[in-house]
Scaffold this active site. Sequence first.
Site, PDB file in Angstrom:
ATOM      1  NE  ARG A  86      -4.074   0.136   0.464  1.00  0.00           N
ATOM      2  CZ  ARG A  86      -5.181   0.397   0.220  1.00  0.00           C
ATOM      3  NH1 ARG A  86      -5.667  -0.306  -0.694  1.00  0.00           N
ATOM      4  NH2 ARG A  86      -5.720   1.429   0.522  1.00  0.00           N
ATOM      5  CB  THR A  92      -7.674   5.954  -3.172  1.00  0.00           C
ATOM      6  OG1 THR A  92      -7.290   4.977  -2.343  1.00  0.00           O
ATOM      7  CG2 THR A  92      -8.444   5.379  -4.188  1.00  0.00           C
ATOM      8  NE  ARG A 103      -3.568   3.422  -6.459  1.00  0.00           N
ATOM      9  CZ  ARG A 103      -4.203   2.901  -5.678  1.00  0.00           C
ATOM     10  NH1 ARG A 103      -4.322   3.421  -4.411  1.00  0.00           N
ATOM     11  NH2 ARG A 103      -5.195   2.135  -5.755  1.00  0.00           N
ATOM     12  CG  ASN A 113      -6.498   4.143  -8.572  1.00  0.00           C
ATOM     13  OD1 ASN A 113      -6.527   2.956  -9.265  1.00  0.00           O
ATOM     14  ND2 ASN A 113      -6.886   4.187  -7.359  1.00  0.00           N
ATOM     15  CG  HIS A 116      -6.777  -4.033  -5.897  1.00  0.00           C
ATOM     16  ND1 HIS A 116      -7.621  -3.217  -5.067  1.00  0.00           N
ATOM     17  CD2 HIS A 116      -6.538  -5.208  -5.286  1.00  0.00           C
ATOM     18  CE1 HIS A 116      -8.077  -4.318  -3.995  1.00  0.00           C
ATOM     19  NE2 HIS A 116      -7.320  -5.210  -4.060  1.00  0.00           N
TER      20      HIS A 116
HETATM   21  N1  UDP Z   1     -12.583   4.907  -7.093  1.00  0.00           N
HETATM   22  C1  UDP Z   1     -13.165   5.574  -7.861  1.00  0.00           C
HETATM   23  N2  UDP Z   1     -13.654   6.940  -7.385  1.00  0.00           N
HETATM   24  C2  UDP Z   1     -13.715   7.079  -6.054  1.00  0.00           C
HETATM   25  C3  UDP Z   1     -12.974   6.247  -4.885  1.00  0.00           C
HETATM   26  C4  UDP Z   1     -12.529   4.997  -5.815  1.00  0.00           C
HETATM   27  O1  UDP Z   1     -13.152   5.431  -8.947  1.00  0.00           O
HETATM   28  O2  UDP Z   1     -14.085   8.457  -5.660  1.00  0.00           O
HETATM   29  C5  UDP Z   1     -12.024   3.496  -7.516  1.00  0.00           C
HETATM   30  C6  UDP Z   1     -10.568   3.721  -7.724  1.00  0.00           C
HETATM   31  O3  UDP Z   1     -10.275   2.857  -8.847  1.00  0.00           O
HETATM   32  C7  UDP Z   1      -9.904   3.006  -6.381  1.00  0.00           C
HETATM   33  C8  UDP Z   1     -11.182   1.883  -6.272  1.00  0.00           C
HETATM   34  O4  UDP Z   1     -12.332   2.467  -6.713  1.00  0.00           O
HETATM   35  O5  UDP Z   1      -8.833   2.430  -6.572  1.00  0.00           O
HETATM   36  C9  UDP Z   1     -11.449   1.020  -4.983  1.00  0.00           C
HETATM   37  O6  UDP Z   1     -11.621   2.263  -3.987  1.00  0.00           O
HETATM   38  P1  UDP Z   1     -10.792   2.146  -2.657  1.00  0.00           P
HETATM   39  O7  UDP Z   1     -11.182   3.210  -2.023  1.00  0.00           O
HETATM   40  O8  UDP Z   1     -10.852   0.951  -2.076  1.00  0.00           O
HETATM   41  O9  UDP Z   1      -9.329   2.525  -3.066  1.00  0.00           O
HETATM   42  P2  UDP Z   1      -7.764   1.605  -3.068  1.00  0.00           P
HETATM   43  O10 UDP Z   1      -7.943   0.718  -1.920  1.00  0.00           O
HETATM   44  O11 UDP Z   1      -7.752   1.144  -4.305  1.00  0.00           O
HETATM   45  O12 UDP Z   1      -6.742   2.837  -2.957  1.00  0.00           O
HETATM   46 MG    MG Z   2      -9.709  -0.538  -1.517  1.00  0.00          MG
END
Ligand code: UDP
Ligand code: MG
Length: 138
Positions: A86, A92, A103, A113, A116
Site C-alpha cells: 500500500r 487512492t 500511483r 490509478n 490495486h
Molecule cells: N474509486 C473511484 N472513485 C472514488 C473512489 C474510488 O473511481 O471516489 C475507484 C478507484 O479505482 C479505487 C477503487 O475505486 O482504486 C477502490 O477504492 P478504494 O477506496 O478501495 O481505494 P484503493 O483501496 O484502491 O486505494
Molecule cells: Mg480498497
Amino acid sequence: MKERSFIMVKPDGMQKRIVGEIISRFEQRGFLLVGARLLRISPELARQHYAEHVDKVFYPSLEQFITGGSVLAMVWEGEGIVAIARAMMGPTDAAQAPSGTIRGDFASSKSFNIIHGSDSPASAEREIALFFKSAELL
Ligand code: UDP
Ligand code: MG
C-alpha cells in the site's frame, strides 16, 4: 505461511505498458511472486471484488473501468507485504500520491490509478480466493 497480498495491474496500467516496471518494483523490494494470471474481469467478479463499493455513487464507472480491458492479477508474498505494498502504491487519489510511489509516478486520477493492492491481510485472503485456486499458487 508468510503474508500474502493480492496485487492487480488495472486496465490503465496494462495500456500504459508498465507491467514490467511494477513487477520490478516488487522484486526489488524483495517480495516473491507466487501467482499470476491475465484476465478480463466480468461484471460479476467486479461486484465480488469491490463488494464494499457496490452501493457507492462511483461504482458504475468503477465497474466500467475495471471490466474495460485486461488486468494482471498477482499474488505476492513476504513479511509485511500488505502494508508495504500500500505504501509503494501511494494513496487512492493519484493526484495526492508522492513521486516515487506507483500511483504518484504513473497516474493522476482518483479513478484511474493503475494498481490495486489489498488493504488488510483479511482482504488479501478474500481477494486471492476470488481470483486463484490454491493449486495455482506456489
Ligand atoms: N474509486 C473511484 N472513485 C472514488 C473512489 C474510488 O473511481 O471516489 C475507484 C478507484 O479505482 C479505487 C477503487 O475505486 O482504486 C477502490 O477504492 P478504494 O477506496 O478501495 O481505494 P484503493 O483501496 O484502491 O486505494
Ligand atoms: Mg480498497
